[in-house]
Design a protein around this motif. Structure first.
Motif: not given
Length: 145
Positions: A16-27, A29-36, A55-56, A62-64
């Motif tokens: 999913e990390f690579y699929a998000a990057f290839e698709a340019g899908d920021f949301d 990509m954000a879901d892949v990274w740890a939070d909290g 995280r920020e 990634w947005a850039l």
């Protein structure tokens, strides 16, 4: 959870990390990274960049990158996965193709990156804690070693 289920879930979030990057899908990509409680400690080294921490800062990077990447495709090789309870390490070689739609010829370039990722399992879900990508400067020399 069994080891096989853990491995399949881990492989899915890694893909999913690579699929998000290839698709340019920021949301995505954000879901892949740890939070909290992990948000302040997540780290990322993009090839040729200095260490990013938090995280920020990582999501801003990634947005850039996504805003300035017309096309990117990854072919992964040498993928190795090791699970240690609620932590896992995935290493691989990223064979990258990129294109520039702003040029007349649609310039296409390629390169190789070795990548290491550290994941943590939180509430049954694998999330990315660390991504470190390092360019392979001369692939021919690396293969001879």
């Amino acid at each position: 959870m069994s080891r096989a289920v853990n491995r399949a879930d881990l492989e899915e979030v890694h893909a999913e990390f690579y699929a998000a990057f290839e698709a340019g899908d920021f949301d995505r990509m954000a879901d892949v990274w740890a939070d909290g409680p992990y948000a302040a400690g997540v780290s990322c080294v993009h090839p040729g960049w200095t260490m990013l921490r938090g995280r920020e800062e990582i999501l801003r990077s990634w947005a850039l990158i996504m805003a300035n990447t017309a096309y990117i495709q990854f072919v992964l090789t040498d993928v190795e996965t090791d699970i240690y309870g609620d932590h896992a390490v995935v290493t691989c070689k990223e064979n990258v193709l990129t294109a520039d739609e702003d040029s007349e010829a649609g310039f296409l370039a390629g390169g190789s990156i070795v990548a290491t990722k550290l994941f943590v399992r939180v509430d049954g879900q694998w999330r990315l804690l660390l991504h470190h990508g390092s360019p392979v400067l001369n692939p021919a020399d690396a293969e001879e070693e």
